[in-house]
Design a protein around this motif. Structure first.
Motif, mmCIF file in Angstrom:
data_model
loop_
_atom_site.group_PDB
_atom_site.id
_atom_site.type_symbol
_atom_site.label_atom_id
_atom_site.label_comp_id
_atom_site.label_asym_id
_atom_site.label_seq_id
_atom_site.Cartn_x
_atom_site.Cartn_y
_atom_site.Cartn_z
ATOM 1 N N MET A 83 0.789 -1.288 -0.156
ATOM 2 C CA MET A 83 0.065 -0.158 -0.442
ATOM 3 C C MET A 83 1.143 1.287 0.016
ATOM 4 S SD MET A 83 -2.672 -0.208 2.492
ATOM 5 C CE MET A 83 -4.377 -1.667 2.095
ATOM 6 N N ILE A 84 0.396 2.025 -0.492
ATOM 7 C CA ILE A 84 1.044 3.790 -0.867
ATOM 8 C C ILE A 84 0.687 3.969 0.301
ATOM 9 C CG2 ILE A 84 1.050 6.044 -2.061
ATOM 10 C CD1 ILE A 84 0.502 4.911 -4.531
ATOM 11 N N VAL A 85 2.086 4.731 1.741
ATOM 12 C CA VAL A 85 1.385 5.291 2.851
ATOM 13 C C VAL A 85 2.481 7.010 2.600
ATOM 14 C CG1 VAL A 85 2.123 5.338 4.992
ATOM 15 C CG2 VAL A 85 1.830 3.593 3.885
ATOM 16 N N ASN A 86 1.443 7.705 2.263
ATOM 17 C CA ASN A 86 1.624 9.525 2.368
ATOM 18 C C ASN A 86 2.011 9.836 3.788
ATOM 19 O OD1 ASN A 86 1.861 8.979 0.070
ATOM 20 N ND2 ASN A 86 0.159 9.890 -1.384
ATOM 21 N N LEU A 87 2.700 11.031 4.075
ATOM 22 C CA LEU A 87 3.165 11.880 5.368
ATOM 23 C C LEU A 87 1.734 13.265 4.476
ATOM 24 C CD1 LEU A 87 4.079 13.048 7.747
ATOM 25 C CD2 LEU A 87 5.961 13.675 6.560
ATOM 26 N N VAL A 88 1.030 13.529 5.441
ATOM 27 C CA VAL A 88 0.648 14.865 4.416
ATOM 28 C C VAL A 88 0.087 15.505 5.842
ATOM 29 C CG1 VAL A 88 -2.195 15.311 4.628
ATOM 30 C CG2 VAL A 88 -1.190 13.189 3.316
ATOM 31 N N MET A 89 0.585 17.028 5.919
ATOM 32 C CA MET A 89 0.465 18.311 6.759
ATOM 33 C C MET A 89 -0.472 19.023 6.415
ATOM 34 S SD MET A 89 5.064 16.891 7.042
ATOM 35 C CE MET A 89 4.389 18.463 9.233
#
Length: 372
Positions: free
Chosen positions: A1-7
């Motif tokens: 799965m693609i895991v993105n940091l979102v800020m």
């Protein structure tokens, strides 16, 4: 799965590099909504390959979070989002590490599909007199695609799903900085105009005013928070435990006989919710001491409860709890028990508990040992 940091960020050059350095190994992409930085924030973000989007600020943190989440999903294939603030720094050790995060995500997907939320433990540092105290809180920070926030300030996830503790652990130093309290106050005033009895907003307003040293003004909000928090789902939320303890400490800090009587009334009403919580019994020890000193003739029968409270803390230990101050089940309780025995003339017992606290690295206990 693609895991993105979102800020979402604005003028975070003080801490952003430290945050991204720690978080980059955990994620596939970094997606940032910037709401008007004028310092080096954007340059720092781009050093880490972050995808930065301009977000015109509309006085709504949920709008900003959801804007960034949308770009993460549409533009960068985000299936799982890791949410961090710039003043939060992930630990990378035997328990909290990239592989542990991926294993956790796979486990939750197998069990729940995409209908769940992942919690992380966050260690908050904050000033307390001449010390820096630390507390642990559990917060929702791992979101499957499709989850969105609600609330203009101190935003929350708008979904009733399973919440599960992940292996991730972050350190947070934002409470050591000045300025955010006054900013948050303005947003909370507007939020409370729309939902004046919402317990969560009243809790946030109360602790914001308390942190600004405006204890008297915070009390009506603490009282409203408490009055409207009878529902089971609210009392099970991590913020309820924190709100009760801060309410009690505000009454303690005010220190009048009336405020202490109010604190005693609250303690009686919530005691069964805190039977396994050392923070509550640590407060109890402080409370009984202040009450006795306030009116010794009236309250001297409570003296034994000071010792009992701290012994209860130590018997519970540093148990798992949604919110809690580090040390109330260990070195802080041992130190306070030592001071109790010292002032009551029991030197050997005092030394025993001072040594117990000192062995856990508590400097104040080491100082008392030298004196004795």
């Amino acid at each position: 799965m693609i895991v993105n940091l979102v800020m979402i960020v604005k003028n975070e050059e003080r801490c952003l590099e430290k945050c991204l350095s720690a978080a980059a190994p955990f994620v596939d992409n970094i997606v940032i909504a910037d709401s008007g930085s004028t310092d080096g924030t954007i340059e720092i973000a781009k050093k880490f390959g972050a995808h930065v989007y301009d977000f015109p600020w509309v006085n709504d943190f949920s709008e900003a979070r959801n804007f960034a989440l949308g770009h993460s999903e549409r533009d960068h294939g985000g299936e799982i989002h890791l949410i961090l603030d710039a003043d939060e720094y992930l630990k990378n050790d035997e328990e909290s590490n990239p592989k542990a995060l991926r294993d956790f995500i796979d486990m939750m997907y197998d069990r729940q599909g995409m209908r769940w939320l992942g919690l992380i433990k966050r260690e908050d540092s904050y000033p307390n007199g001449d010390e820096i105290d630390r507390s642990i809180t559990q917060i929702q920070r791992i979101l499957p695609a499709g989850m969105r926030y609600k609330g203009s300030i101190h935003e929350q996830i708008n979904a009733k799903v399973v919440n599960k503790m992940s292996p991730l652990y972050a350190e947070h130093d934002g409470y050591l900085q000045e300025g955010k309290g006054q900013r948050n106050l303005e947003y909370l005033i507007e939020a409370l105009k729309k939902e004046p009895n919402y317990p969560y907003y009243n809790y946030q307003m109360a602790i914001t005013l308390r942190n600004l040293k405006r204890e008297e003004e915070s009390l009506p909000y603490f009282r409203t928070f408490f009055r409207f928090s009878g529902k089971k789902e609210i009392r099970q939320a991590p913020y309820w435990t924190d709100g009760i303890m801060r309410y009690l400490y505000t009454l303690y800090d005010m220190g009048t006989e009336e405020s202490l009587e109010e604190a005693g009334d609250i303690m009686g009403k919530v005691q069964y919710d805190f039977t396994r919580n050392p923070d509550f019994f640590f407060y109890s020890g402080l409370f009984y001491m202040k009450l006795v000193l306030k009116n010794t003739e009236k309250y001297q029968h409570l003296l034994p409860y000071i010792e009992k409270s701290y012994l209860k803390c130590l018997s519970l230990g540093e148990v798992e709890r949604p919110e809690g101050v580090i040390g109330t089940g260990s070195f802080k309780a041992a130190y306070n028990l030592g001071t109790w025995y010292e002032v009551s003339g029991q030197k050997e017992k005092a030394l025993h508990y001072y040594k117990q606290a000192a062995e856990q690295g508590y400097k104040k206990a080491e100082e008392r040992i030298k004196v004795l």
